[in-house]
Scaffold this motif. Structure first.
Motif, PDB file in Angstrom:
ATOM      1  N   LEU A 104       0.834  -1.198   0.000  1.00 49.58           N
ATOM      2  CA  LEU A 104       0.000   0.000   0.000  1.00 49.58           C
ATOM      3  C   LEU A 104       0.870   1.249   0.000  1.00 49.58           C
ATOM      4  O   LEU A 104       1.958   1.272   0.570  1.00 49.58           O
ATOM      5  CB  LEU A 104      -0.911   0.019   1.231  1.00 49.58           C
ATOM      6  CG  LEU A 104      -2.040  -1.010   1.261  1.00 49.58           C
ATOM      7  CD1 LEU A 104      -2.739  -0.980   2.614  1.00 49.58           C
ATOM      8  CD2 LEU A 104      -3.045  -0.747   0.139  1.00 49.58           C
ATOM      9  N   LYS A 105       0.369   2.312  -0.657  1.00 46.85           N
ATOM     10  CA  LYS A 105       1.013   3.616  -0.612  1.00 46.85           C
ATOM     11  C   LYS A 105       0.493   4.383   0.614  1.00 46.85           C
ATOM     12  O   LYS A 105      -0.693   4.269   0.931  1.00 46.85           O
ATOM     13  CB  LYS A 105       0.701   4.419  -1.876  1.00 46.85           C
ATOM     14  CG  LYS A 105       1.090   3.738  -3.176  1.00 46.85           C
ATOM     15  CD  LYS A 105       0.612   4.577  -4.361  1.00 46.85           C
ATOM     16  CE  LYS A 105       0.812   3.852  -5.681  1.00 46.85           C
ATOM     17  NZ  LYS A 105       0.294   4.631  -6.832  1.00 46.85           N
ATOM     18  N   PRO A 106       1.334   5.182   1.265  1.00 46.98           N
ATOM     19  CA  PRO A 106       2.771   5.331   1.053  1.00 46.98           C
ATOM     20  C   PRO A 106       3.518   4.047   1.418  1.00 46.98           C
ATOM     21  O   PRO A 106       3.103   3.313   2.310  1.00 46.98           O
ATOM     22  CB  PRO A 106       3.157   6.481   1.978  1.00 46.98           C
ATOM     23  CG  PRO A 106       2.122   6.451   3.054  1.00 46.98           C
ATOM     24  CD  PRO A 106       0.852   5.998   2.398  1.00 46.98           C
ATOM     25  N   ILE A 107       4.601   3.795   0.726  1.00 50.23           N
ATOM     26  CA  ILE A 107       5.333   2.540   0.877  1.00 50.23           C
ATOM     27  C   ILE A 107       5.993   2.457   2.255  1.00 50.23           C
ATOM     28  O   ILE A 107       6.711   3.369   2.674  1.00 50.23           O
ATOM     29  CB  ILE A 107       6.416   2.406  -0.218  1.00 50.23           C
ATOM     30  CG1 ILE A 107       5.788   2.515  -1.616  1.00 50.23           C
ATOM     31  CG2 ILE A 107       7.158   1.093  -0.063  1.00 50.23           C
ATOM     32  CD1 ILE A 107       4.775   1.449  -1.933  1.00 50.23           C
ATOM     33  N   ASP A 108       5.751   1.356   2.930  1.00 50.73           N
ATOM     34  CA  ASP A 108       6.384   1.067   4.220  1.00 50.73           C
ATOM     35  C   ASP A 108       7.751   0.428   3.941  1.00 50.73           C
ATOM     36  O   ASP A 108       7.814  -0.650   3.352  1.00 50.73           O
ATOM     37  CB  ASP A 108       5.496   0.117   5.018  1.00 50.73           C
ATOM     38  CG  ASP A 108       6.096  -0.269   6.361  1.00 50.73           C
ATOM     39  OD1 ASP A 108       5.391  -0.892   7.172  1.00 50.73           O
ATOM     40  OD2 ASP A 108       7.288   0.030   6.611  1.00 50.73           O
ATOM     41  N   PRO A 109       8.863   1.067   4.345  1.00 44.13           N
ATOM     42  CA  PRO A 109      10.198   0.536   4.044  1.00 44.13           C
ATOM     43  C   PRO A 109      10.423  -0.891   4.562  1.00 44.13           C
ATOM     44  O   PRO A 109      11.058  -1.702   3.881  1.00 44.13           O
ATOM     45  CB  PRO A 109      11.141   1.516   4.747  1.00 44.13           C
ATOM     46  CG  PRO A 109      10.348   2.767   4.890  1.00 44.13           C
ATOM     47  CD  PRO A 109       8.928   2.333   5.071  1.00 44.13           C
ATOM     48  N   VAL A 110       9.922  -1.191   5.740  1.00 40.06           N
ATOM     49  CA  VAL A 110      10.105  -2.525   6.321  1.00 40.06           C
ATOM     50  C   VAL A 110       9.365  -3.565   5.491  1.00 40.06           C
ATOM     51  O   VAL A 110       9.905  -4.616   5.132  1.00 40.06           O
ATOM     52  CB  VAL A 110       9.628  -2.566   7.787  1.00 40.06           C
ATOM     53  CG1 VAL A 110       9.706  -4.000   8.331  1.00 40.06           C
ATOM     54  CG2 VAL A 110      10.465  -1.627   8.640  1.00 40.06           C
ATOM     55  N   LYS A 111       8.104  -3.267   5.169  1.00 38.63           N
ATOM     56  CA  LYS A 111       7.306  -4.173   4.353  1.00 38.63           C
ATOM     57  C   LYS A 111       7.923  -4.347   2.974  1.00 38.63           C
ATOM     58  O   LYS A 111       7.970  -5.465   2.422  1.00 38.63           O
ATOM     59  CB  LYS A 111       5.885  -3.637   4.226  1.00 38.63           C
ATOM     60  CG  LYS A 111       4.968  -4.445   3.320  1.00 38.63           C
ATOM     61  CD  LYS A 111       4.675  -5.825   3.870  1.00 38.63           C
ATOM     62  CE  LYS A 111       3.633  -6.536   3.019  1.00 38.63           C
ATOM     63  NZ  LYS A 111       3.384  -7.925   3.472  1.00 38.63           N
ATOM     64  N   LEU A 112       8.431  -3.262   2.397  1.00 37.20           N
ATOM     65  CA  LEU A 112       9.049  -3.315   1.072  1.00 37.20           C
ATOM     66  C   LEU A 112      10.227  -4.281   1.061  1.00 37.20           C
ATOM     67  O   LEU A 112      10.350  -5.133   0.172  1.00 37.20           O
ATOM     68  CB  LEU A 112       9.507  -1.925   0.651  1.00 37.20           C
ATOM     69  CG  LEU A 112      10.307  -1.823  -0.654  1.00 37.20           C
ATOM     70  CD1 LEU A 112       9.486  -2.316  -1.839  1.00 37.20           C
ATOM     71  CD2 LEU A 112      10.772  -0.387  -0.874  1.00 37.20           C
ATOM     72  N   LYS A 113      11.098  -4.173   2.060  1.00 37.27           N
ATOM     73  CA  LYS A 113      12.271  -5.041   2.125  1.00 37.27           C
ATOM     74  C   LYS A 113      11.878  -6.500   2.337  1.00 37.27           C
ATOM     75  O   LYS A 113      12.499  -7.409   1.790  1.00 37.27           O
ATOM     76  CB  LYS A 113      13.207  -4.558   3.229  1.00 37.27           C
ATOM     77  CG  LYS A 113      13.865  -3.227   2.887  1.00 37.27           C
ATOM     78  CD  LYS A 113      14.739  -2.713   4.018  1.00 37.27           C
ATOM     79  CE  LYS A 113      15.362  -1.368   3.628  1.00 37.27           C
ATOM     80  NZ  LYS A 113      16.203  -0.814   4.709  1.00 37.27           N
ATOM     81  N   GLN A 114      10.828  -6.723   3.119  1.00 40.91           N
ATOM     82  CA  GLN A 114      10.344  -8.094   3.332  1.00 40.91           C
ATOM     83  C   GLN A 114       9.848  -8.697   2.020  1.00 40.91           C
ATOM     84  O   GLN A 114      10.116  -9.874   1.713  1.00 40.91           O
ATOM     85  CB  GLN A 114       9.222  -8.097   4.369  1.00 40.91           C
ATOM     86  CG  GLN A 114       9.676  -7.794   5.780  1.00 40.91           C
ATOM     87  CD  GLN A 114       8.510  -7.645   6.753  1.00 40.91           C
ATOM     88  OE1 GLN A 114       7.350  -7.486   6.342  1.00 40.91           O
ATOM     89  NE2 GLN A 114       8.808  -7.673   8.044  1.00 40.91           N
ATOM     90  N   VAL A 115       9.135  -7.892   1.244  1.00 43.91           N
ATOM     91  CA  VAL A 115       8.586  -8.380  -0.021  1.00 43.91           C
ATOM     92  C   VAL A 115       9.699  -8.653  -1.033  1.00 43.91           C
ATOM     93  O   VAL A 115       9.651  -9.645  -1.776  1.00 43.91           O
ATOM     94  CB  VAL A 115       7.570  -7.364  -0.586  1.00 43.91           C
ATOM     95  CG1 VAL A 115       7.180  -7.717  -2.010  1.00 43.91           C
ATOM     96  CG2 VAL A 115       6.332  -7.316   0.284  1.00 43.91           C
ATOM     97  N   ILE A 116      10.700  -7.780  -1.074  1.00 41.50           N
ATOM     98  CA  ILE A 116      11.811  -7.998  -1.994  1.00 41.50           C
ATOM     99  C   ILE A 116      12.544  -9.289  -1.646  1.00 41.50           C
ATOM    100  O   ILE A 116      12.881 -10.086  -2.532  1.00 41.50           O
ATOM    101  CB  ILE A 116      12.797  -6.809  -1.957  1.00 41.50           C
ATOM    102  CG1 ILE A 116      12.119  -5.557  -2.507  1.00 41.50           C
ATOM    103  CG2 ILE A 116      14.045  -7.125  -2.790  1.00 41.50           C
ATOM    104  CD1 ILE A 116      12.936  -4.302  -2.335  1.00 41.50           C
ATOM    105  N   GLN A 117      12.783  -9.519  -0.361  1.00 38.97           N
ATOM    106  CA  GLN A 117      13.455 -10.748   0.048  1.00 38.97           C
ATOM    107  C   GLN A 117      12.629 -11.969  -0.332  1.00 38.97           C
ATOM    108  O   GLN A 117      13.158 -12.997  -0.771  1.00 38.97           O
ATOM    109  CB  GLN A 117      13.701 -10.743   1.559  1.00 38.97           C
ATOM    110  CG  GLN A 117      14.571 -11.904   2.035  1.00 38.97           C
ATOM    111  CD  GLN A 117      15.946 -11.896   1.394  1.00 38.97           C
ATOM    112  OE1 GLN A 117      16.700 -10.949   1.552  1.00 38.97           O
ATOM    113  NE2 GLN A 117      16.281 -12.963   0.662  1.00 38.97           N
TER     114      GLN A 117
END
Length: 242
Positions: A104-117
């Motif tokens: 979801l926007k605004p992007i949560d940095p922690v969630k973003l990194k979890q998804v990339i991993q």
């Protein structure tokens, strides 16, 4: 190295994902951007893309259409949906089209990194040999079939072993070798059967079981379809002419 494509009509969102993700630390090689589905398709047609971030609501060509297009052409691409709407219908559409997660926007940095991993781990587990469609991988598949043609092999088994979608695997194998996987196995078996029939006195039942056929009559039908002769007729003809 893996490559990423970020598709969103808001430039600040694309910039935020690039800034927050620290893609280099995940071994990401190149990061492409597009403002809509039309641009995204152009990027994917001309570049290797492993991970797709896509918005749902965009002008000209939305994320749902784009995901459908990707699913048909690049079924092993990892898709992550980004949207400003916490809407169950959007989430459902995303998951139906193969998305592994929803940001979801605004992007949560922690969630973003979890998804990339999560995306990187998925790429490693489903495609350990690298880029989807890698010619070396298909050479490995062919070598595996050449070695194991007597085994009970199915398209599903091969797809699972090498980390491919079955329809994609079948289509690309046929493009490279001129026939589908099952046809290739059949032709390999029949070619070996010809050699055995001419060079040995092995009976037809043993020939069929040696080549992986459980039913002698079925083997004879397949052989006749491929050669125009029954196994016995083929053996007699070859011996007469030799």
């Amino acid at each position: 190295m893996s490559n990423v494509l970020i598709v969103d009509d808001e430039e600040n969102v694309r910039m935020a994902i690039r800034y927050l993700a620290d893609f280099e630390s995940y071994g990401i090689g190149r990061i492409f951007e597009a403002s809509n589905g039309v641009e995204a398709r152009m990027v994917m047609n001309n570049n290797k893309v492993d991970i797709l971030f896509t918005d749902i609501c965009m002008p000209e060509s939305d994320g749902v259409f784009l995901m459908n297009w990707v699913h048909q052409r690049y079924p092993n691409m990892v898709i992550i949906v980004i949207s400003g709407y916490q809407n169950f219908d959007y989430i459902l559409q995303a998951m139906r089209n193969g998305a592994i997660d929803y940001l979801l926007k605004p992007i949560d940095p922690v969630k973003l990194k979890q998804v990339i991993q999560k995306a990187i781990d998925l790429l490693k587990s489903t495609n350990p040999n690298g880029q989807i469609g890698d010619l070396e991988t298909f050479d490995q598949i062919k070598a595996y079939l050449d070695k194991n043609y007597t085994m009970d092999i199915s398209l599903e088994n091969i797809a699972r072993k090498f980390g491919f979608n079955t329809s994609y695997l079948s289509r690309r194998f046929k493009q490279k070798y001129g026939m589908g996987i099952i046809d290739y196995i059949t032709k390999t078996r029949i070619q070996k059967a010809k050699e055995i029939l001419v060079t040995t006195n092995m009976n037809i039942y043993n020939v069929s079981t040696h080549l992986g056929y459980k039913d002698e009559k079925y083997f004879s039908r397949v052989f006749a379809k491929e050669t125009g002769l029954s196994p016995n007729q083929y053996r007699k003809n070859k011996k007469i002419h030799n």
